[in-house]
Design a protein around this motif. Structure first.
Motif, PDB file in Angstrom:
ATOM      1  N   ASP A 184      23.171   1.501  33.255  1.00  0.00           N
ATOM      2  CA  ASP A 184      24.230   0.721  32.602  1.00  0.00           C
ATOM      3  C   ASP A 184      23.660  -0.249  31.574  1.00  0.00           C
ATOM      4  N   ALA A 185      22.503  -0.845  31.874  1.00  0.00           N
ATOM      5  CA  ALA A 185      21.878  -1.772  30.921  1.00  0.00           C
ATOM      6  C   ALA A 185      21.486  -1.040  29.637  1.00  0.00           C
ATOM      7  N   VAL A 186      20.902   0.141  29.782  1.00  0.00           N
ATOM      8  CA  VAL A 186      20.515   0.926  28.602  1.00  0.00           C
ATOM      9  C   VAL A 186      21.759   1.344  27.825  1.00  0.00           C
ATOM     10  N   ASN A 187      22.774   1.822  28.531  1.00  0.00           N
ATOM     11  CA  ASN A 187      24.010   2.212  27.851  1.00  0.00           C
ATOM     12  C   ASN A 187      24.650   1.028  27.123  1.00  0.00           C
ATOM     13  N   ALA A 188      24.663  -0.139  27.764  1.00  0.00           N
ATOM     14  CA  ALA A 188      25.244  -1.330  27.124  1.00  0.00           C
ATOM     15  C   ALA A 188      24.468  -1.706  25.863  1.00  0.00           C
ATOM     16  N   TYR A 189      23.147  -1.628  25.926  1.00  0.00           N
ATOM     17  CA  TYR A 189      22.337  -1.912  24.743  1.00  0.00           C
ATOM     18  C   TYR A 189      22.682  -0.939  23.614  1.00  0.00           C
ATOM     19  N   VAL A 190      22.728   0.342  23.937  1.00  0.00           N
ATOM     20  CA  VAL A 190      22.998   1.365  22.917  1.00  0.00           C
ATOM     21  C   VAL A 190      24.386   1.158  22.323  1.00  0.00           C
ATOM     22  N   ILE A 191      25.380   0.946  23.173  1.00  0.00           N
ATOM     23  CA  ILE A 191      26.746   0.759  22.688  1.00  0.00           C
ATOM     24  C   ILE A 191      26.815  -0.429  21.740  1.00  0.00           C
ATOM     25  N   GLY A 192      26.227  -1.543  22.118  1.00  0.00           N
ATOM     26  CA  GLY A 192      26.244  -2.721  21.247  1.00  0.00           C
ATOM     27  C   GLY A 192      25.525  -2.474  19.934  1.00  0.00           C
ATOM     28  N   ALA A 193      24.368  -1.836  20.014  1.00  0.00           N
ATOM     29  CA  ALA A 193      23.582  -1.586  18.803  1.00  0.00           C
ATOM     30  C   ALA A 193      24.304  -0.633  17.857  1.00  0.00           C
ATOM     31  N   VAL A 194      24.838   0.462  18.387  1.00  0.00           N
ATOM     32  CA  VAL A 194      25.473   1.429  17.494  1.00  0.00           C
ATOM     33  C   VAL A 194      26.799   0.911  16.952  1.00  0.00           C
ATOM     34  N   ARG A 195      27.508   0.127  17.737  1.00  0.00           N
ATOM     35  CA  ARG A 195      28.745  -0.455  17.200  1.00  0.00           C
ATOM     36  C   ARG A 195      28.439  -1.409  16.049  1.00  0.00           C
ATOM     37  N   ARG A 196      27.364  -2.179  16.176  1.00  0.00           N
ATOM     38  CA  ARG A 196      26.966  -3.072  15.076  1.00  0.00           C
ATOM     39  C   ARG A 196      26.593  -2.253  13.844  1.00  0.00           C
ATOM     40  N   GLU A 197      25.813  -1.206  14.037  1.00  0.00           N
ATOM     41  CA  GLU A 197      25.407  -0.364  12.910  1.00  0.00           C
ATOM     42  C   GLU A 197      26.609   0.290  12.231  1.00  0.00           C
ATOM     43  N   ILE A 198      27.529   0.812  13.019  1.00  0.00           N
ATOM     44  CA  ILE A 198      28.699   1.478  12.445  1.00  0.00           C
ATOM     45  C   ILE A 198      29.610   0.458  11.767  1.00  0.00           C
ATOM     46  N   THR A 199      29.737  -0.727  12.344  1.00  0.00           N
ATOM     47  CA  THR A 199      30.527  -1.780  11.710  1.00  0.00           C
ATOM     48  C   THR A 199      29.938  -2.154  10.361  1.00  0.00           C
TER      49      THR A 199
END
Length: 174
Positions: A91-106
């Protein structure tokens, strides 16, 4: 509209779309660290290929066959890790990835909306930051902006992932 003869709701369609992309997310490697790194990187690649996915990650659990297969691969790689620790680590890895990719896509969407790339944005707002930092109210932030490394998105993602994996390793090794 013809799709609704096969599926009941828009949410069901979105679940099918997300599961189809999970087929592209194929974590691999020897040991938990390599598999978690691969999970993070292949998820990021999939989001960059399918930008709409950024808006759907992190919602309710994905239970399609491709998502479950991905989950099985990841959990199996965590074999030597205490069973109560496995899901918080994933879950920690998934949360990191989700936050990072959402920032990049934004950021990508903002570039398209404004027509300004990163350099153009920096040129437009640079004078404001110079004036603001000259006030002396934000010395730590000014030092980081002025003297810190200016990493690209790939470098930032990998460094953040390394920090996270190092922390996980220290925690599960103790």
């Amino acid at each position: 509209m013809r799709l609704y003869g096969y599926i009941a709701t828009k949410d069901e369609l979105l679940d099918l779309m997300v599961d189809a992309v999970h087929a592209e997310i194929r974590p691999a490697g020897d040991g938990w660290r390599e598999v978690l790194r691969s999970l993070a990187e292949t998820t990021r690649q999939a989001v960059h290929q399918h930008e709409w996915l950024a808006d759907l990650l992190g919602g309710r659990p994905q239970l399609g066959p491709h998502a479950l297969a991905r989950g099985e691969t990841v959990v199996a790689a965590m074999g030597g890790v205490d069973v109560d620790t496995v899901m918080p680590v994933v879950d920690a890895v998934n949360a990191y990835v989700i936050g990072a990719v959402r920032r990049e896509i934004t950021e990508r969407r903002a570039e398209r909306a404004t027509g300004m790339d990163k350099r153009q944005w920096q040129s437009a707002f640079g004078p404001y930051l110079v004036r603001t930092f000259a006030s002396g109210r934000f010395p730590a932030l000014a030092a980081v902006v002025r003297d810190g490394a200016h990493l690209d998105a790939d470098q930032t993602f990998r460094m953040g992932l390394d920090f996270l994996l190092d922390g996980i390793e220290a925690r599960i090794s103790s």
